[in-house]
Design a protein around this motif. Structure first.
Motif, PDB file in Angstrom:
ATOM      1  N   GLN A 147      -6.089  14.679  10.024  1.00 59.78           N
ATOM      2  CA  GLN A 147      -5.772  14.684   9.485  1.00 59.78           C
ATOM      3  C   GLN A 147      -4.735  13.519   9.496  1.00 59.78           C
ATOM      4  O   GLN A 147      -4.682  12.524  10.118  1.00 59.78           O
ATOM      5  CB  GLN A 147      -4.018  15.481  10.173  1.00 59.78           C
ATOM      6  CG  GLN A 147      -2.648  15.974   9.469  1.00 59.78           C
ATOM      7  CD  GLN A 147      -2.051  16.410   9.548  1.00 59.78           C
ATOM      8  OE1 GLN A 147      -2.338  17.382  10.674  1.00 59.78           O
ATOM      9  NE2 GLN A 147      -0.670  16.827   9.832  1.00 59.78           N
ATOM     10  N   THR A 159      -1.266  11.279   8.697  1.00 56.20           N
ATOM     11  CA  THR A 159       0.264  11.351   8.680  1.00 56.20           C
ATOM     12  C   THR A 159       0.489   9.692   8.493  1.00 56.20           C
ATOM     13  O   THR A 159       0.217   8.759   9.768  1.00 56.20           O
ATOM     14  CB  THR A 159       0.985  12.334   9.436  1.00 56.20           C
ATOM     15  OG1 THR A 159       0.387  12.993   9.615  1.00 56.20           O
ATOM     16  CG2 THR A 159       2.213  12.457   9.904  1.00 56.20           C
ATOM     17  N   PRO A 192       6.109   4.105   4.817  1.00 55.35           N
ATOM     18  CA  PRO A 192       5.342   3.814   4.109  1.00 55.35           C
ATOM     19  C   PRO A 192       6.076   2.442   3.141  1.00 55.35           C
ATOM     20  O   PRO A 192       7.367   3.076   3.045  1.00 55.35           O
ATOM     21  CB  PRO A 192       4.447   4.393   2.711  1.00 55.35           C
ATOM     22  CG  PRO A 192       5.241   5.477   3.242  1.00 55.35           C
ATOM     23  CD  PRO A 192       6.009   5.699   4.413  1.00 55.35           C
ATOM     24  N   CYS A 195       0.582  -1.056   0.015  1.00 56.19           N
ATOM     25  CA  CYS A 195       0.081   0.029   0.061  1.00 56.19           C
ATOM     26  C   CYS A 195       0.868   1.420  -0.003  1.00 56.19           C
ATOM     27  O   CYS A 195       2.072   1.068   0.871  1.00 56.19           O
ATOM     28  CB  CYS A 195      -0.803  -0.075   1.171  1.00 56.19           C
ATOM     29  SG  CYS A 195      -2.482  -0.965   1.007  1.00 56.19           S
ATOM     30  N   SER A 196       0.552   2.123  -0.818  1.00 51.20           N
ATOM     31  CA  SER A 196       1.578   4.005  -0.893  1.00 51.20           C
ATOM     32  C   SER A 196       0.345   4.343   0.411  1.00 51.20           C
ATOM     33  O   SER A 196      -0.211   4.445   0.887  1.00 51.20           O
ATOM     34  CB  SER A 196       1.313   4.173  -2.338  1.00 51.20           C
ATOM     35  OG  SER A 196      -0.672   4.947  -2.520  1.00 51.20           O
ATOM     36  N   GLU A 197       1.437   5.350   0.359  1.00 46.70           N
ATOM     37  CA  GLU A 197       1.174   6.238   1.103  1.00 46.70           C
ATOM     38  C   GLU A 197      -0.358   6.841   1.322  1.00 46.70           C
ATOM     39  O   GLU A 197      -1.277   7.328   1.826  1.00 46.70           O
ATOM     40  CB  GLU A 197       2.017   7.574   1.866  1.00 46.70           C
ATOM     41  CG  GLU A 197       1.907   8.891   2.053  1.00 46.70           C
ATOM     42  CD  GLU A 197       2.950   9.412   2.607  1.00 46.70           C
ATOM     43  OE1 GLU A 197       2.778  11.211   3.261  1.00 46.70           O
ATOM     44  OE2 GLU A 197       3.980   9.500   2.257  1.00 46.70           O
ATOM     45  N   GLN A 198      -0.999   7.509  -0.428  1.00 45.52           N
ATOM     46  CA  GLN A 198      -2.010   7.819  -0.454  1.00 45.52           C
ATOM     47  C   GLN A 198      -2.744   6.962  -0.297  1.00 45.52           C
ATOM     48  O   GLN A 198      -3.975   6.884  -0.132  1.00 45.52           O
ATOM     49  CB  GLN A 198      -2.019   8.260  -1.982  1.00 45.52           C
ATOM     50  CG  GLN A 198      -3.799   8.512  -2.632  1.00 45.52           C
ATOM     51  CD  GLN A 198      -2.991  10.046  -1.838  1.00 45.52           C
ATOM     52  OE1 GLN A 198      -2.229  10.821  -2.143  1.00 45.52           O
ATOM     53  NE2 GLN A 198      -4.708  10.611  -1.311  1.00 45.52           N
ATOM     54  N   ASP A 199      -2.547   5.312  -0.615  1.00 42.48           N
ATOM     55  CA  ASP A 199      -4.002   4.359  -0.404  1.00 42.48           C
ATOM     56  C   ASP A 199      -4.404   4.373   0.516  1.00 42.48           C
ATOM     57  O   ASP A 199      -4.925   4.406   1.317  1.00 42.48           O
ATOM     58  CB  ASP A 199      -2.837   3.190  -1.100  1.00 42.48           C
ATOM     59  CG  ASP A 199      -2.677   2.876  -2.238  1.00 42.48           C
ATOM     60  OD1 ASP A 199      -3.343   3.635  -3.415  1.00 42.48           O
ATOM     61  OD2 ASP A 199      -2.104   1.528  -2.417  1.00 42.48           O
ATOM     62  N   ARG A 216      -3.619   6.850   3.033  1.00 46.68           N
ATOM     63  CA  ARG A 216      -4.482   8.133   3.603  1.00 46.68           C
ATOM     64  C   ARG A 216      -5.830   7.948   2.603  1.00 46.68           C
ATOM     65  O   ARG A 216      -6.895   8.320   4.025  1.00 46.68           O
ATOM     66  CB  ARG A 216      -3.695   9.036   2.897  1.00 46.68           C
ATOM     67  CG  ARG A 216      -4.154  10.678   3.567  1.00 46.68           C
ATOM     68  CD  ARG A 216      -3.614  12.246   3.206  1.00 46.68           C
ATOM     69  NE  ARG A 216      -2.442  11.487   3.738  1.00 46.68           N
ATOM     70  CZ  ARG A 216      -0.918  11.420   3.200  1.00 46.68           C
ATOM     71  NH1 ARG A 216      -0.998  11.372   2.008  1.00 46.68           N
ATOM     72  NH2 ARG A 216      -0.373  11.781   3.816  1.00 46.68           N
ATOM     73  N   ASP A 217      -6.147   7.861   2.107  1.00 44.84           N
ATOM     74  CA  ASP A 217      -7.928   7.707   1.154  1.00 44.84           C
ATOM     75  C   ASP A 217      -8.414   6.673   1.668  1.00 44.84           C
ATOM     76  O   ASP A 217      -9.651   6.534   2.527  1.00 44.84           O
ATOM     77  CB  ASP A 217      -7.269   6.880  -0.033  1.00 44.84           C
ATOM     78  CG  ASP A 217      -6.503   8.498  -1.402  1.00 44.84           C
ATOM     79  OD1 ASP A 217      -6.582   9.016  -1.203  1.00 44.84           O
ATOM     80  OD2 ASP A 217      -6.907   7.815  -1.916  1.00 44.84           O
ATOM     81  N   HIS A 234     -11.595   7.792   4.022  1.00 47.78           N
ATOM     82  CA  HIS A 234     -13.035   7.805   3.936  1.00 47.78           C
ATOM     83  C   HIS A 234     -13.785   6.644   5.215  1.00 47.78           C
ATOM     84  O   HIS A 234     -14.833   6.900   5.305  1.00 47.78           O
ATOM     85  CB  HIS A 234     -13.271   5.726   2.853  1.00 47.78           C
ATOM     86  CG  HIS A 234     -13.938   5.881   2.395  1.00 47.78           C
ATOM     87  ND1 HIS A 234     -14.622   6.312   1.699  1.00 47.78           N
ATOM     88  CD2 HIS A 234     -14.254   4.442   2.439  1.00 47.78           C
ATOM     89  CE1 HIS A 234     -16.019   5.797   1.244  1.00 47.78           C
ATOM     90  NE2 HIS A 234     -16.194   4.005   1.537  1.00 47.78           N
TER      91      HIS A 234
END
Length: 91
Positions: free
Chosen positions: A31, A33, A37, A12-16, A18-19, A23
């Protein structure tokens, strides 16, 4: 309140992460952080929009066991006045 989420899959990426957490937590997530990752020691620190300790505990219980990329997450809540500790490192 703070929430620590760990057992995040290396794929999993950092964006995965976070998203997914934004959600799942909706307006409770102030926030997110993500630390380390792409490693076996990845974890996320979430600042929650909640002042009451039991709300953080309930949110942690809801996130604990949720599947991210087929892996069950682990979660724990800590009050604002305590510095959240990273989860134990995996070897």
């Amino acid at each position: 309140m703070n929430l620590i989420v760990w057992n995040i899959p290396e794929t999993c990426s950092e964006q995965d992460v976070r998203d997914f957490l934004m959600h799942e937590l909706g307006h409770y997530a102030k926030q997110v952080t993500v630390h380390e990752p792409g490693t076996s020691n990845a974890y996320a620190h979430v600042e929650l929009n909640a002042d009451v300790p039991y709300v953080g505990d309930v949110i942690a219980q809801q996130v604990h066991g949720k599947l991210l990329c087929g892996v069950a997450l682990q979660a724990s809540a800590t009050p604002f006045n305590e510095r959240p500790s990273p989860p134990p490192r995996r070897e």
